[in-house]
Design a protein around this motif. Structure first.
Motif, mmCIF file in Angstrom:
data_model
loop_
_atom_site.group_PDB
_atom_site.id
_atom_site.type_symbol
_atom_site.label_atom_id
_atom_site.label_comp_id
_atom_site.label_asym_id
_atom_site.label_seq_id
_atom_site.Cartn_x
_atom_site.Cartn_y
_atom_site.Cartn_z
ATOM 1 N N LEU A 71 4.654 2.807 4.368
ATOM 2 C CA LEU A 71 3.336 3.039 4.943
ATOM 3 C C LEU A 71 3.130 2.202 6.194
ATOM 4 C CD1 LEU A 71 1.261 3.013 1.627
ATOM 5 C CD2 LEU A 71 2.132 4.996 2.881
ATOM 6 N N PRO A 72 2.351 2.702 7.145
ATOM 7 C CA PRO A 72 2.081 1.943 8.372
ATOM 8 C C PRO A 72 1.308 0.667 8.064
ATOM 9 C CG PRO A 72 0.673 3.889 8.236
ATOM 10 C CD PRO A 72 1.675 4.025 7.146
ATOM 11 N N ARG A 73 1.699 -0.405 8.715
ATOM 12 C CA ARG A 73 1.068 -1.701 8.482
ATOM 13 C C ARG A 73 -0.287 -1.752 9.178
ATOM 14 N NH1 ARG A 73 4.512 -1.295 5.319
ATOM 15 N NH2 ARG A 73 6.097 -2.841 4.748
ATOM 16 N N THR A 74 -1.336 -1.769 8.391
ATOM 17 C CA THR A 74 -2.700 -1.865 8.914
ATOM 18 C C THR A 74 -3.434 -2.924 8.111
ATOM 19 O OG1 THR A 74 -3.650 -0.245 7.374
ATOM 20 C CG2 THR A 74 -2.682 0.622 9.436
ATOM 21 N N PRO A 75 -4.546 -3.436 8.624
ATOM 22 C CA PRO A 75 -5.348 -4.378 7.822
ATOM 23 C C PRO A 75 -5.792 -3.794 6.492
ATOM 24 C CG PRO A 75 -6.013 -4.453 10.121
ATOM 25 C CD PRO A 75 -5.066 -3.304 10.002
ATOM 26 N N ASP A 76 -6.038 -2.477 6.445
ATOM 27 C CA ASP A 76 -6.448 -1.847 5.191
ATOM 28 C C ASP A 76 -5.310 -1.877 4.174
ATOM 29 O OD1 ASP A 76 -9.039 -1.088 6.169
ATOM 30 O OD2 ASP A 76 -8.064 0.530 7.284
ATOM 31 N N LEU A 77 -4.091 -1.654 4.638
ATOM 32 C CA LEU A 77 -2.942 -1.724 3.728
ATOM 33 C C LEU A 77 -2.781 -3.142 3.191
ATOM 34 C CD1 LEU A 77 -0.459 -0.478 2.379
ATOM 35 C CD2 LEU A 77 0.840 -1.043 4.450
ATOM 36 N N ALA A 78 -2.957 -4.129 4.055
ATOM 37 C CA ALA A 78 -2.854 -5.517 3.596
ATOM 38 C C ALA A 78 -3.899 -5.808 2.519
ATOM 39 C CB ALA A 78 -3.026 -6.464 4.779
ATOM 40 N N ALA A 79 -5.103 -5.306 2.701
ATOM 41 C CA ALA A 79 -6.157 -5.509 1.698
ATOM 42 C C ALA A 79 -5.790 -4.836 0.387
ATOM 43 C CB ALA A 79 -7.483 -4.966 2.225
ATOM 44 N N LEU A 80 -5.182 -3.667 0.468
ATOM 45 C CA LEU A 80 -4.771 -2.950 -0.733
ATOM 46 C C LEU A 80 -3.662 -3.697 -1.468
ATOM 47 C CD1 LEU A 80 -4.834 -0.450 -2.568
ATOM 48 C CD2 LEU A 80 -3.275 0.665 -0.956
ATOM 49 N N ARG A 81 -2.742 -4.264 -0.734
ATOM 50 C CA ARG A 81 -1.596 -4.955 -1.341
ATOM 51 C C ARG A 81 -1.990 -6.288 -1.954
ATOM 52 N NH1 ARG A 81 3.897 -3.711 1.445
ATOM 53 N NH2 ARG A 81 4.449 -5.579 0.309
ATOM 54 N N GLU A 82 -2.917 -6.985 -1.326
ATOM 55 C CA GLU A 82 -3.134 -8.387 -1.656
ATOM 56 C C GLU A 82 -4.372 -8.649 -2.505
ATOM 57 O OE1 GLU A 82 -3.268 -10.137 2.185
ATOM 58 O OE2 GLU A 82 -1.216 -9.523 2.706
ATOM 59 N N GLY A 83 -5.359 -7.782 -2.420
ATOM 60 C CA GLY A 83 -6.614 -8.075 -3.104
ATOM 61 C C GLY A 83 -6.772 -7.329 -4.403
ATOM 62 N N PRO A 84 -7.825 -7.646 -5.150
ATOM 63 C CA PRO A 84 -8.142 -6.840 -6.336
ATOM 64 C C PRO A 84 -8.545 -5.432 -5.910
ATOM 65 C CG PRO A 84 -9.915 -8.383 -5.854
ATOM 66 C CD PRO A 84 -8.799 -8.726 -4.930
ATOM 67 N N LEU A 85 -8.517 -4.509 -6.839
ATOM 68 C CA LEU A 85 -8.772 -3.110 -6.528
ATOM 69 C C LEU A 85 -10.202 -2.752 -6.911
ATOM 70 C CD1 LEU A 85 -7.386 -0.555 -5.463
ATOM 71 C CD2 LEU A 85 -6.731 -0.027 -7.816
ATOM 72 N N PRO A 86 -11.011 -2.292 -5.957
ATOM 73 C CA PRO A 86 -12.391 -1.938 -6.290
ATOM 74 C C PRO A 86 -12.470 -0.610 -7.026
ATOM 75 C CG PRO A 86 -11.961 -1.417 -3.986
ATOM 76 C CD PRO A 86 -10.718 -2.079 -4.515
ATOM 77 N N THR A 87 -13.421 -0.515 -7.926
ATOM 78 C CA THR A 87 -13.710 0.741 -8.603
ATOM 79 C C THR A 87 -15.162 0.725 -9.046
ATOM 80 O OG1 THR A 87 -12.879 2.308 -10.264
ATOM 81 C CG2 THR A 87 -13.126 0.020 -10.958
ATOM 82 N N LYS A 88 -15.743 1.888 -9.222
ATOM 83 C CA LYS A 88 -17.125 1.948 -9.679
ATOM 84 C C LYS A 88 -17.237 1.385 -11.097
ATOM 85 C CE LYS A 88 -18.451 5.929 -6.853
ATOM 86 N NZ LYS A 88 -18.901 7.346 -6.847
ATOM 87 N N ALA A 89 -18.292 0.604 -11.313
ATOM 88 C CA ALA A 89 -18.562 0.043 -12.638
ATOM 89 C C ALA A 89 -19.339 1.083 -13.444
ATOM 90 C CB ALA A 89 -19.332 -1.262 -12.516
ATOM 91 N N LEU A 90 -18.621 2.028 -14.002
ATOM 92 C CA LEU A 90 -19.230 3.224 -14.585
ATOM 93 C C LEU A 90 -20.094 2.911 -15.806
ATOM 94 C CD1 LEU A 90 -16.037 5.427 -14.272
ATOM 95 C CD2 LEU A 90 -18.056 5.521 -12.794
#
Length: 504
Positions: free
Chosen positions: A455-474
């Motif tokens: 995948l192309p290296r973008t700040p969004d990809l870095a956030a996906l790789r390194e941070g927790p994953l957001p999801t709706k608190a259903l």
């Protein structure tokens, strides 16, 4: 105190009248339905910021939740990306619970009683859906037939099959998993009282009026008025959108609470539909043919969210010779995701498209219902098709950075907030579509690890790789009826090991 066997018994009683031949299968499906809903509920209890959960103690194969009132809830390790029904029972102190509605009722936290009722209906309705499902192993040919294979509804929502206000007869008549043909009608509205966007077809006009397609359930229970018969149609998995044979899809107003939200069509959505469709079509052209967006052909509303409709292209128009297009939510029924190589290829395709559009300035609501995949003759994933633009997010600043003019829109679709944009895409695509397709955290992690290097290296990809994953608190959202809008939680990154054994 609420007990879900009441909902189960009510459905059995009505089923015995309207479809008695289905009753034995319905009863046989109830234990599995309870486990499926309990699994989804346990995920929410384990991973969402519920104010009455004061601590979580994780063992190798178990999880204990400390409650504010001093009680402790015990259950298995909670894989936030697992689907199915692996949680068959939990314990509240010494009491064993295999029924999610009875558990929620006895937890007795704020708003638990109402949520327990919904959970009971979710179990009973899910058992009914499974009882009526087509068990054929043959792959479908038509787009609506693929939609009918998605029997369990939302892969992670405890209210995966809750349909308040729908009787058993209504579910059999309108639920896609029961494979009905629904007779859509029209309601005539004076043209001067309508907002029309795009090209509204001549067959839905006369000299002074606009004819609005209406769902029979909506006409009977919300509009409470008669309608003129129009066209037979096949319901898709969203229930309110139906496929006209040989024609477009019709998104109707259906003012019922399905999972979390009351479904209707706002005047804002109708007014924005033409500009949004044109913008999305142009943006998809920047993906090197990897993405198509189904065009909104026309939209109209009587300035009421309860009486409106959109006409949208069928995704089938984007399948070439020998190809087939199916919703991502139906992929688990094909067996294709069982291949790690196939799953990695699909993840690579989905993330390439999603991250490219996010970098350009558009965050898709790319869950398994909105996102479809085009398969080659050998079943390899070729392209994506996206439908329903009503809940995407658009960043004018990001668009401007790429020399792209923002569409002439204002309101909730427009934001430059990075957190909002990433939540929209990551929560729907990774924690939703990809996780639901993979079926477990381990399978998801393997697919992501194989896909990310390409995948192309973008700040969004870095956030996906390194941070927790957001999801709706259903679950939190259903227990917070006075808090409007989405609420969020963070899941452990599937590429990172689970947190330590103790998480206070």
């Amino acid at each position: 105190m609420y007990h879900s066997p009441t909902a189960e018994a009510d459905v059995a009683e009505e089923l015995g009248v309207v479809r008695p031949g289905l009753l034995p299968r319905y009863r046989a499906e109830l234990p599995g339905a309870r486990a499926a809903v309990l699994t989804r509920l346990w995920r929410g209890l384990a991973h969402e910021p519920l104010p009455w959960v004061t601590g979580r103690i994780r063992g190798v194969h178990s999880l204990a939740l400390r409650l504010a009132d001093g009680r402790t809830l015990h259950g298995p390790h909670a894989d936030p990306y697992a689907t199915g029904g692996y949680v068959t029972a939990v314990r509240l102190d010494r009491e064993r619970y295999d029924d999610p509605a009875r558990l929620m009722s006895d937890l007795a936290v704020p708003h638990a009683a109402g949520f327990a009722v919904e959970l009971g209906h979710s179990v009973a309705s899910l058992a009914l859906s499974r009882a009526g499902a087509d068990r054929s192993k043959e792959w479908p040919e038509r787009d609506w037939e693929w939609e009918q294979r998605v029997v369990d509804g939302h892969p992670f929502h405890p209210n995966c099959r809750s349909r308040p206000g729908f009787s058993v007869a209504d579910q059999l008549a309108y639920g896609p998993e029961h494979r009905p043909v629904v007779g859509l009608g029209t309601v005539a509205v004076p043209a001067a009282e309508c907002l029309v966007s795009g090209d509204w077809p001549e067959e839905l006009r006369d000299p002074e009026r606009v004819l609005l397609p209406v769902h029979p359930w909506q006409a009977a229970h919300v509009l409470k008025r008669s309608y003129d018969p129009w066209r037979p149609a096949h319901p898709l998995m969203s229930l309110r959108t139906l496929a006209l044979p040989g024609g477009p899809h019709v998104k109707t107003a259906l003012s019922a609470r399905l999972t979390s939200s009351v479904r209707d069509i706002s005047t804002y959505s109708v007014g924005a539909s033409a500009a949004l469709s044109a913008f999305a079509t142009d943006l998809a052209a920047r993906t090197d043919g990897l993405l198509h967006v189904t065009r909104t052909l026309g939209a109209a509303t009587a300035h009421s969210p309860d009486l409106a409709a959109l006409l949208r292209e069928s995704p089938e128009v984007y399948a070439g010779p020998g190809e087939r297009v199916l919703p991502v939510a139906a992929l688990p029924t094909t067996g294709l995701p069982d291949s790690p190589a196939w799953l990695a290829g699909f993840a690579r395709l989905a993330l390439t498209v999603g991250l490219r559009l996010l970098d350009l300035g558009v965050a898709l609501e790319a869950h398994g219902q909105n996102l479809l995949v085009v398969l080659a003759a050998d079943n390899s994933p070729l392209r994506l098709v996206y439908r329903d633009l009503a809940d995407i997010r658009i960043s004018p600043a990001r668009l401007a950075g790429h020399g792209i003019a923002a569409p002439p829109l204002t309101g909730r679709l427009i934001t430059d907030d990075v957190t909002t944009l990433r939540r929209k895409l990551f929560g729907s695509l990774v924690a939703g579509a990809l996780a639901g397709t993979a079926g477990s955290g381990r399978a998801l992690a393997t697919a992501l690890a194989a896909a990310l290097p390409d995948l192309p290296r973008t700040p969004d990809l870095a956030a996906l790789r390194e941070g927790p994953l957001p999801t709706k608190a259903l679950t939190l959202m259903r227990l917070s009826p006075d808090t409007p809008g989405d609420q969020w939680t963070s899941l452990p990154n599937p590429l990172v090991l689970e947190p330590g054994a103790s998480d206070q």
